[in-house]
Motif scaffolding. Sequence first.
Motif, PDB file in Angstrom:
ATOM      1  N   PRO A  12      25.790  56.447 -47.456  1.00 50.96           N
ATOM      2  CA  PRO A  12      24.538  56.354 -46.739  1.00 50.96           C
ATOM      3  C   PRO A  12      23.956  57.763 -46.886  1.00 50.96           C
ATOM      4  N   VAL A  42      23.448  51.565 -38.042  1.00 47.63           N
ATOM      5  CA  VAL A  42      24.056  50.402 -38.563  1.00 47.63           C
ATOM      6  C   VAL A  42      25.651  51.017 -38.921  1.00 47.63           C
ATOM      7  N   GLN A  43      25.550  52.131 -39.421  1.00 45.48           N
ATOM      8  CA  GLN A  43      26.921  52.828 -40.050  1.00 45.48           C
ATOM      9  C   GLN A  43      27.650  53.282 -38.748  1.00 45.48           C
ATOM     10  N   LEU A  66      17.745  52.467 -49.531  1.00 42.80           N
ATOM     11  CA  LEU A  66      18.290  52.147 -48.071  1.00 42.80           C
ATOM     12  C   LEU A  66      19.100  51.093 -47.802  1.00 42.80           C
ATOM     13  N   ARG A  70       7.731  55.102 -42.073  1.00 40.56           N
ATOM     14  CA  ARG A  70       8.485  53.967 -42.312  1.00 40.56           C
ATOM     15  C   ARG A  70       9.839  54.569 -42.743  1.00 40.56           C
ATOM     16  N   PHE A  71       9.981  55.513 -43.741  1.00 47.02           N
ATOM     17  CA  PHE A  71      11.301  55.947 -44.059  1.00 47.02           C
ATOM     18  C   PHE A  71      12.064  56.550 -43.111  1.00 47.02           C
ATOM     19  N   TRP A 119      10.945  46.396 -53.143  1.00 46.41           N
ATOM     20  CA  TRP A 119      11.916  47.058 -52.793  1.00 46.41           C
ATOM     21  C   TRP A 119      13.179  46.422 -52.456  1.00 46.41           C
ATOM     22  N   ARG A 178      12.691  54.397 -52.538  1.00 48.37           N
ATOM     23  CA  ARG A 178      13.437  54.877 -51.490  1.00 48.37           C
ATOM     24  C   ARG A 178      13.800  53.628 -50.629  1.00 48.37           C
ATOM     25  N   SER A 179      13.107  52.731 -50.283  1.00 47.96           N
ATOM     26  CA  SER A 179      13.333  51.618 -49.445  1.00 47.96           C
ATOM     27  C   SER A 179      14.574  50.920 -50.126  1.00 47.96           C
ATOM     28  N   GLY A 201      16.858  59.810 -51.331  1.00 48.71           N
ATOM     29  CA  GLY A 201      15.414  59.486 -50.878  1.00 48.71           C
ATOM     30  C   GLY A 201      14.594  60.411 -50.582  1.00 48.71           C
ATOM     31  N   VAL A 207      20.261  58.677 -48.245  1.00 47.48           N
ATOM     32  CA  VAL A 207      19.207  59.419 -47.705  1.00 47.48           C
ATOM     33  C   VAL A 207      18.788  60.697 -48.502  1.00 47.48           C
ATOM     34  N   ALA A 213      22.304  51.684 -48.476  1.00 50.58           N
ATOM     35  CA  ALA A 213      22.795  52.681 -47.312  1.00 50.58           C
ATOM     36  C   ALA A 213      23.161  51.980 -46.255  1.00 50.58           C
ATOM     37  N   TYR A 214      22.564  50.865 -45.887  1.00 51.20           N
ATOM     38  CA  TYR A 214      22.574  49.951 -44.980  1.00 51.20           C
ATOM     39  C   TYR A 214      24.003  49.129 -44.907  1.00 51.20           C
ATOM     40  N   TRP A 215      24.019  48.543 -46.124  1.00 49.25           N
ATOM     41  CA  TRP A 215      25.233  47.392 -46.152  1.00 49.25           C
ATOM     42  C   TRP A 215      26.316  47.626 -46.899  1.00 49.25           C
ATOM     43  N   ARG A 221      17.479  53.340 -38.402  1.00 48.63           N
ATOM     44  CA  ARG A 221      18.314  52.230 -38.373  1.00 48.63           C
ATOM     45  C   ARG A 221      19.508  52.091 -39.313  1.00 48.63           C
ATOM     46  N   VAL A 222      19.344  52.739 -40.627  1.00 42.62           N
ATOM     47  CA  VAL A 222      20.674  52.916 -41.517  1.00 42.62           C
ATOM     48  C   VAL A 222      21.814  53.875 -40.728  1.00 42.62           C
ATOM     49  N   MET A 223      21.348  54.945 -39.932  1.00 42.90           N
ATOM     50  CA  MET A 223      22.477  55.544 -39.318  1.00 42.90           C
ATOM     51  C   MET A 223      23.084  54.495 -38.217  1.00 42.90           C
ATOM     52  N   ASN A 271      13.558  53.640 -40.912  1.00 41.07           N
ATOM     53  CA  ASN A 271      14.630  53.072 -41.529  1.00 41.07           C
ATOM     54  C   ASN A 271      15.975  53.853 -41.745  1.00 41.07           C
ATOM     55  N   LEU A 272      15.474  55.270 -41.684  1.00 37.59           N
ATOM     56  CA  LEU A 272      16.688  56.126 -41.664  1.00 37.59           C
ATOM     57  C   LEU A 272      17.372  56.014 -40.200  1.00 37.59           C
TER      58      LEU A 272
END
Lengths: 534, 37
Positions: free
Chosen positions: A81, B20-21, A270, B9-10, A42, A266-267, A88, A85, A273-275, B16-18, B13-14
């Motif tokens: 982002p 960071v934003q 993400l 896990r999804f 991933w 999916r990962s 995903g 999601v 979406a993170y960066w 964590r993503v939010m 991570n979701l």
Amino acid sequence: MHALDWVIIVGWLTYIVSHGIRRSTGTKEIEGYFLANRSLPWWAVGLSVMATQLSAVTMVGTTGQGATDGLRFVQFYFGLPLAMVILGVTLVPFLHGARVYTAYEYLERRFNPATRSLTAFLFLVSRGMSCGTIIAAPAVVFSAIFGWNLWWCVSLIGGPAILYTMIGGVQAVTWVDVKQMFLIVGALLAVVITLIVKIPVSPHDAFVVAGQAGRLRVFDFSFNLTNTYTFWSGLIGGTFLMLSYFGTDQSQVQRYLAAKSVDEARSSLLISAYWKIPLQALVLLVGVLVFVFYQYNPAPLLYNPAHERAVVAAQPALYAEMKQRYEASHILIERNAIRAEALDLASRVTHQPAKDVNYIIPRFVIDNLPIGLAGLFIAAVIAAAMNAISGELMSLSTTTVIDFYRRWVQSDIADDRAMVVSRIATVAWGIFACVVATYAVSLGSLIEVVNRFGSFFYGSILGVFLLAMIRRANGIGAFIGLVTGMLTVGAVNFGFPKVAFLWHNVIGAVVVVAVGMVVSLMTPPPAPARAVRR
Amino acid sequence: MTEEDGRRRFRRNLVRVMAVQVVTLALLGYLQYIFTP
């Protein structure tokens, strides 16, 4: 540029091409060539997805935009982002489970061959042209800065990418992308650190100067359909654009189809979406800091060296007088006005569009970065271009072979022959992109035309995939909806040109779904097998 | 990894993503608020 800079550039290109070619193991069959046998982890897919997006246009154009316009362009990515999601949860598990090679292959199962072929054709046209512009942007800059022949610049950028993509397939593309991302981020950070060291005031005072000039204005909450970069156009229009791009554009879909599992696919999304937003903010910040740098150091009046040489040759006295006034002035509005005069003069002398925002950062790098770092940045620009090109070539080749050659010409094609056709398709599209790049340069505004051209389709194509998720939607509805969507966006684009292009994606998607459902309800429902998603 | 592990896990991570934003946008908003007249 110092000899060491050239050593770094040539050394990196040689290393990366050989690395890509070495990664061609396991690509003897088309599943290996196009999807890496669905074996990629991933994090590699995620970094590759980001790399395809981070083209040379970002490295030179977006940084330049940061210098001239500040941080507000980051609003363009606010929808990303959210889109990742949504994908995903919906489309990614769906497409990955369908075991398809292309997103459009699925459309035939769900609707009909006509919808599949039209959507795939639209992708090929828009992506093929886009590949050319990705090569054109840095090629023009290198040609102007180093005084090289344009064809040589196009070949330098396109050639290595075509080579390792043709030989190694998506395996090579992905692993080269991973390595190049570290180079690109490293180069950007090196430029930021250099700027912080070279700007003669504290970072706080640098931000004060940038803020006074409006370069730190990020958020625009006005709801104005004609203003391209607002919070709302970025969040709403941007979400639709990103849903379409990452959900239905083969150049992105192919990456996560190559992931080991749905979970890994999916990962990988993400990571983007993170960066994405922090990375874009960094890119724009580079431009903002260059703007501040030039408040304390002599700035070129014209950033495009080729244009500057032409103007000095044609109007030496007038240019010298403008330059004198520019260097004597410390008022931003006055300096901007003198720059506008100089750009107008350059346009009249060269008979070319004189906008030089793409040259600000390369000029800064060549004139001011220490030995070695300049080479690093130029290598990173070439790397960014190659990342984007390789991903696009891979997707163009895949769609050509799977959606057209295997579908319409030879459905029982053996793997070894399919591999030959795939490699020929990769090279053919690479050459096409190089030719488009050269042509795009001579017709300046073609780049803008291509961007608008692409924006006709994205929303409408997304609409087709949204329809696919509605059980009652049938093939006739999808096809007519798609055509109507594109015509509507075309009408808005020509009839209401002030409407910002981000909204075209919303319009296209909504019209396709609405018209598609109306037509579907007026015609027989799809056969049960087609109404089932997989 | 089971499907339930994958979903968990999804979701993690979701979040964590939010996060960071939100942090990134807050920093950008702070820059604008402090330095833009």
